[in-house]
Design an enzyme around this catalytic site. Structure first.
Site, PDB file in Angstrom:
ATOM      1  N   ASP A  96       0.835  -1.211   0.000  1.00 26.80           N
ATOM      2  CA  ASP A  96       0.000   0.000   0.000  1.00 26.80           C
ATOM      3  C   ASP A  96       0.872   1.264   0.000  1.00 26.80           C
ATOM      4  O   ASP A  96       0.686   2.162  -0.823  1.00 26.80           O
ATOM      5  CB  ASP A  96      -0.864   0.034   1.269  1.00 26.80           C
ATOM      6  CG  ASP A  96      -2.302  -0.360   0.989  1.00 26.80           C
ATOM      7  OD1 ASP A  96      -2.798  -0.043  -0.103  1.00 26.80           O
ATOM      8  OD2 ASP A  96      -2.901  -0.985   1.876  1.00 26.80           O
ATOM      9  N   GLU A 121      -5.072   7.253   0.920  1.00 28.53           N
ATOM     10  CA  GLU A 121      -5.414   6.773   2.262  1.00 28.53           C
ATOM     11  C   GLU A 121      -4.267   6.898   3.269  1.00 28.53           C
ATOM     12  O   GLU A 121      -4.487   7.182   4.441  1.00 28.53           O
ATOM     13  CB  GLU A 121      -5.852   5.323   2.170  1.00 28.53           C
ATOM     14  CG  GLU A 121      -6.633   4.870   3.382  1.00 28.53           C
ATOM     15  CD  GLU A 121      -7.598   3.748   3.067  1.00 28.53           C
ATOM     16  OE1 GLU A 121      -7.475   3.125   1.991  1.00 28.53           O
ATOM     17  OE2 GLU A 121      -8.473   3.494   3.909  1.00 28.53           O
ATOM     18  N   GLU A 122      -3.041   6.678   2.786  1.00 25.84           N
ATOM     19  CA  GLU A 122      -1.944   6.538   3.749  1.00 25.84           C
ATOM     20  C   GLU A 122      -1.288   7.878   4.099  1.00 25.84           C
ATOM     21  O   GLU A 122      -1.142   8.738   3.250  1.00 25.84           O
ATOM     22  CB  GLU A 122      -0.853   5.624   3.174  1.00 25.84           C
ATOM     23  CG  GLU A 122      -1.342   4.295   2.636  1.00 25.84           C
ATOM     24  CD  GLU A 122      -2.003   3.424   3.682  1.00 25.84           C
ATOM     25  OE1 GLU A 122      -1.811   3.675   4.886  1.00 25.84           O
ATOM     26  OE2 GLU A 122      -2.727   2.493   3.293  1.00 25.84           O
ATOM     27  N   ASP A 183      -6.469   5.060  -5.112  1.00 28.22           N
ATOM     28  CA  ASP A 183      -6.606   3.870  -4.264  1.00 28.22           C
ATOM     29  C   ASP A 183      -5.403   2.985  -4.566  1.00 28.22           C
ATOM     30  O   ASP A 183      -5.276   2.429  -5.657  1.00 28.22           O
ATOM     31  CB  ASP A 183      -7.917   3.132  -4.544  1.00 28.22           C
ATOM     32  CG  ASP A 183      -8.272   2.202  -3.391  1.00 28.22           C
ATOM     33  OD1 ASP A 183      -7.355   1.818  -2.637  1.00 28.22           O
ATOM     34  OD2 ASP A 183      -9.462   1.857  -3.237  1.00 28.22           O
ATOM     35  N   ILE A 185      -4.209   0.073  -3.292  1.00 30.15           N
ATOM     36  CA  ILE A 185      -4.629  -1.306  -3.580  1.00 30.15           C
ATOM     37  C   ILE A 185      -6.113  -1.359  -3.279  1.00 30.15           C
ATOM     38  O   ILE A 185      -6.527  -1.392  -2.118  1.00 30.15           O
ATOM     39  CB  ILE A 185      -3.906  -2.344  -2.698  1.00 30.15           C
ATOM     40  CG1 ILE A 185      -2.403  -2.298  -2.934  1.00 30.15           C
ATOM     41  CG2 ILE A 185      -4.438  -3.749  -2.987  1.00 30.15           C
ATOM     42  CD1 ILE A 185      -1.609  -3.250  -2.059  1.00 30.15           C
ATOM     43  N   ASP A 186      -6.914  -1.319  -4.328  1.00 34.00           N
ATOM     44  CA  ASP A 186      -8.353  -1.424  -4.124  1.00 34.00           C
ATOM     45  C   ASP A 186      -8.704  -2.910  -4.133  1.00 34.00           C
ATOM     46  O   ASP A 186      -8.325  -3.633  -5.061  1.00 34.00           O
ATOM     47  CB  ASP A 186      -9.078  -0.694  -5.256  1.00 34.00           C
ATOM     48  CG  ASP A 186     -10.576  -0.749  -5.074  1.00 34.00           C
ATOM     49  OD1 ASP A 186     -11.033  -0.563  -3.936  1.00 34.00           O
ATOM     50  OD2 ASP A 186     -11.286  -1.005  -6.061  1.00 34.00           O
ATOM     51  N   THR A 188      -8.347  -4.977  -1.032  1.00 31.61           N
ATOM     52  CA  THR A 188      -7.300  -5.588  -0.211  1.00 31.61           C
ATOM     53  C   THR A 188      -7.562  -7.067   0.058  1.00 31.61           C
ATOM     54  O   THR A 188      -6.637  -7.890   0.042  1.00 31.61           O
ATOM     55  CB  THR A 188      -7.220  -4.857   1.153  1.00 31.61           C
ATOM     56  OG1 THR A 188      -7.217  -3.471   0.893  1.00 31.61           O
ATOM     57  CG2 THR A 188      -5.988  -5.235   1.918  1.00 31.61           C
ATOM     58  N   HIS A 280     -19.054  -6.173   2.228  1.00 28.13           N
ATOM     59  CA  HIS A 280     -18.932  -4.919   1.480  1.00 28.13           C
ATOM     60  C   HIS A 280     -20.216  -4.540   0.750  1.00 28.13           C
ATOM     61  O   HIS A 280     -20.377  -3.410   0.325  1.00 28.13           O
ATOM     62  CB  HIS A 280     -17.806  -5.020   0.444  1.00 28.13           C
ATOM     63  CG  HIS A 280     -16.446  -5.139   1.049  1.00 28.13           C
ATOM     64  ND1 HIS A 280     -15.310  -5.275   0.304  1.00 28.13           N
ATOM     65  CD2 HIS A 280     -16.043  -5.137   2.355  1.00 28.13           C
ATOM     66  CE1 HIS A 280     -14.254  -5.361   1.097  1.00 28.13           C
ATOM     67  NE2 HIS A 280     -14.688  -5.286   2.357  1.00 28.13           N
ATOM     68  N   SER A 302     -12.826  -5.425  -5.970  1.00 26.55           N
ATOM     69  CA  SER A 302     -12.220  -4.168  -6.444  1.00 26.55           C
ATOM     70  C   SER A 302     -12.928  -3.510  -7.620  1.00 26.55           C
ATOM     71  O   SER A 302     -13.910  -4.018  -8.151  1.00 26.55           O
ATOM     72  CB  SER A 302     -10.735  -4.389  -6.796  1.00 26.55           C
ATOM     73  OG  SER A 302     -10.593  -4.832  -8.138  1.00 26.55           O
ATOM     74  N   LYS A 305     -14.382  -4.552 -11.303  1.00 27.81           N
ATOM     75  CA  LYS A 305     -15.788  -4.698 -11.717  1.00 27.81           C
ATOM     76  C   LYS A 305     -16.188  -3.596 -12.695  1.00 27.81           C
ATOM     77  O   LYS A 305     -16.879  -3.838 -13.664  1.00 27.81           O
ATOM     78  CB  LYS A 305     -16.703  -4.652 -10.487  1.00 27.81           C
ATOM     79  CG  LYS A 305     -16.586  -5.874  -9.596  1.00 27.81           C
ATOM     80  CD  LYS A 305     -17.607  -5.868  -8.476  1.00 27.81           C
ATOM     81  CE  LYS A 305     -17.255  -5.050  -7.271  1.00 27.81           C
ATOM     82  NZ  LYS A 305     -16.084  -5.470  -6.514  1.00 27.81           N
ATOM     83  N   ARG A 319     -23.834  -2.281  -5.864  1.00 28.51           N
ATOM     84  CA  ARG A 319     -23.050  -2.220  -4.622  1.00 28.51           C
ATOM     85  C   ARG A 319     -23.876  -1.553  -3.532  1.00 28.51           C
ATOM     86  O   ARG A 319     -24.203  -0.362  -3.641  1.00 28.51           O
ATOM     87  CB  ARG A 319     -21.777  -1.407  -4.872  1.00 28.51           C
ATOM     88  CG  ARG A 319     -20.871  -1.312  -3.654  1.00 28.51           C
ATOM     89  CD  ARG A 319     -19.658  -0.443  -3.933  1.00 28.51           C
ATOM     90  NE  ARG A 319     -18.721  -0.524  -2.844  1.00 28.51           N
ATOM     91  CZ  ARG A 319     -17.794  -1.474  -2.710  1.00 28.51           C
ATOM     92  NH1 ARG A 319     -17.678  -2.408  -3.633  1.00 28.51           N
ATOM     93  NH2 ARG A 319     -16.993  -1.490  -1.678  1.00 28.51           N
ATOM     94  N   ASP A 331     -12.584   4.967  -4.060  1.00 23.19           N
ATOM     95  CA  ASP A 331     -13.140   3.656  -4.392  1.00 23.19           C
ATOM     96  C   ASP A 331     -14.031   3.700  -5.633  1.00 23.19           C
ATOM     97  O   ASP A 331     -14.503   2.644  -6.084  1.00 23.19           O
ATOM     98  CB  ASP A 331     -13.926   3.088  -3.214  1.00 23.19           C
ATOM     99  CG  ASP A 331     -12.998   2.490  -2.173  1.00 23.19           C
ATOM    100  OD1 ASP A 331     -12.000   1.855  -2.583  1.00 23.19           O
ATOM    101  OD2 ASP A 331     -13.244   2.679  -0.969  1.00 23.19           O
TER     102      ASP A 331
END
Ligand SMILES: Nc1ncnc2c1ncn2[C@@H]1O[C@H](COP(=O)(O)O)[C@@H](O)[C@H]1OP(=O)(O)O
Ligand SMILES: [Mg+2]
Length: 397
Positions: A96, A121-122, A183, A185-186, A188, A280, A302, A305, A319, A331
């Site tokens: 990530d 995110e990080e 993202d 790593i979408d 995970t 999810h 992820s 799709k 979703r 996402d």
């Protein structure tokens, strides 16, 4: 078409009233890192291709391809060592951070327009704590190895450089200016299982998604329709890309020619996509909606799709997160433009367009629906009826 690239099956909208550089972009200040090509040269190149975001698109593709290479190496290690069964999350953490650093490096090196803003995110807080030295060293080694193995740049990060590169991702986004949305790593869970995941990168300009790229290293290049994520073709690794008003494309991630993309002749009988993970998305709700279509779901992880939907492997993506979950912009930003630029529609359960201008989260009604234009009206009604029924049943309990 070039040999290594195929247009997606839906016709893109006519070229392009919306393909103009924004005034905000023109007003942006100089970038702090060295870059290839002067802004003037890049602008000329972009105009020549008919896509004002051509330079950004090329950089975005390069960025996610490099990040995907790092992630693939880590995923292969995880799968071979069986680490995922011990629920050890550290390899995915390394990937990530590594993915975020490489994407931010490439964008800063290649894109000249304006101050750099990345929503991801990080941040470096955890890595600056006592006890994180080992993981920081691992990330530094992995990033430097990926850069040198690919011959991408003549650069080597120090640990301090790694920490400060990670903090490039702290932007909050919003309605004005340009913001990259990543993202790293979408999916995970899919990554840890050795299944599908994506590196997803989009650009927001004045609150709108103007380009998106999706690197899907494990997605077959031929259709996965009705096959639960697998395909009869051997080649895997797809790179989807789209720019506003200019259509969407798919090519192989390793640069070799893709197999033919597959379109759906009869969308009503086509498969629908949903999360592999029932945590999810509510599989009971999607199941009752999909009953009308008499087709089983294809469950994959992820934003792969969105890519599969855009090239016609299926006709619907549903979703519905469980109550209380707030969807993040990274996402959906890249995946949604790949679908809309291939002729599809993406809305929430009330039929509203997704709004990426509100910061790091999406403010949406109940869920996300993506499909083609023919199916959307009936699908939306089916979704709204199913939600009403579920709510009524819940209120009787
Ligand atoms: N409880 C949840 N409901 C919905 N989505 C979730 C939930 N937990 C995580 N996610 C997000 O779902 C995405 C993957 O979805 P899927 O593979 O099912 O399509 C990931 O980005 C993941 O976010 P995160 O990256 O923060 O874990
Ligand atoms: Mg994600």
């Amino acid at each position: 078409l070039t040999p290594s690239r195929a247009r997606l099956p839906y016709p893109p909208p006519p070229f392009p009233t919306c393909c103009r550089p924004s005034s905000a972009a023109a007003a942006h200040a100089a970038h702090p890192l060295p870059r290839r090509g002067s802004p003037r040269l890049l602008a000329v190149r972009a105009m020549a291709s008919g896509n004002p975001y051509a330079a950004e698109l090329a950089a975005a593709k390069k960025a996610v391809t490099l990040a995907a290479r790092l992630c693939q190496a880590v995923q292969q290690d995880i799968v071979h060592s069986g680490i995922q069964s011990k629920a050890d999350k550290s390899p995915v953490t390394v990937a990530d951070y590594g993915s975020q650093i490489l994407v931010s490096l490439v964008l800063k090196m290649e894109v000249s327009t304006g101050p750099f803003s990345l929503v991801a995110e990080e941040d470096s807080e955890e890595l600056r704590k006592d006890g994180a030295e080992e993981i920081l060293e691992e990330i530094t080694d992995l990033v430097n190895e990926t850069i040198s193995d690919t011959g991408s740049y003549n650069i080597s990060f120090t640990k301090e450089g790694i920490l400060s590169a990670i903090d490039d991702g702290k932007s909050k986004g919003g309605p004005s200016g340009r913001h990259w949305v990543l993202d790293t790593i979408d999916g995970t869970k899919g990554f840890l299982r050795g299944d599908q995941y994506a590196v997803a990168l989009a650009l927001l300009d004045e609150g709108k998604v103007v380009l998106g790229v999706l690197a899907c290293p494990n997605l077959p290049l031929s259709s996965i329709s009705n096959q639960n994520g697998s395909s009869s073709g051997d080649q895997v690794g797809a790179l989807f890309s789209a720019t506003i008003g200019c259509g969407a494309e798919v090519e192989s991630l390793d640069g070799s020619p893709p197999q033919n993309v597959c379109s759906i002749d009869n969308p009503v009988n086509a498969s629908f996509f949903e999360s592999y993970e029932s945590a999810h998305s509510m599989h009971d709700l999607t199941g009752s909606i999909a009953e009308v279509h008499k087709t089983p779901p294809v469950r994959i992880d992820s934003q792969a799709k969105y890519g599969a939907l855009a090239r016609g492997d299926g006709a619907i993506y549903l979703r519905f997160p469980h109550k209380g979950y707030k969807e993040k912009i990274w996402d959906h930003a890249a995946g949604s433009i790949v679908v809309t630029e291939s002729g599809g529609i993406v809305t929430d359960a009330a039929g509203n367009d997704l709004d990426f201008s509100k910061g790091r989260f999406l403010d949406l009604d109940t869920g996300v629906i993506a499909t083609n234009k023919q199916l959307m009206p009936s699908l939306l009604k089916a979704v709204q009826d199913a939600i009403k029924e579920k709510n009524q049943a819940a209120s009787l309990l």
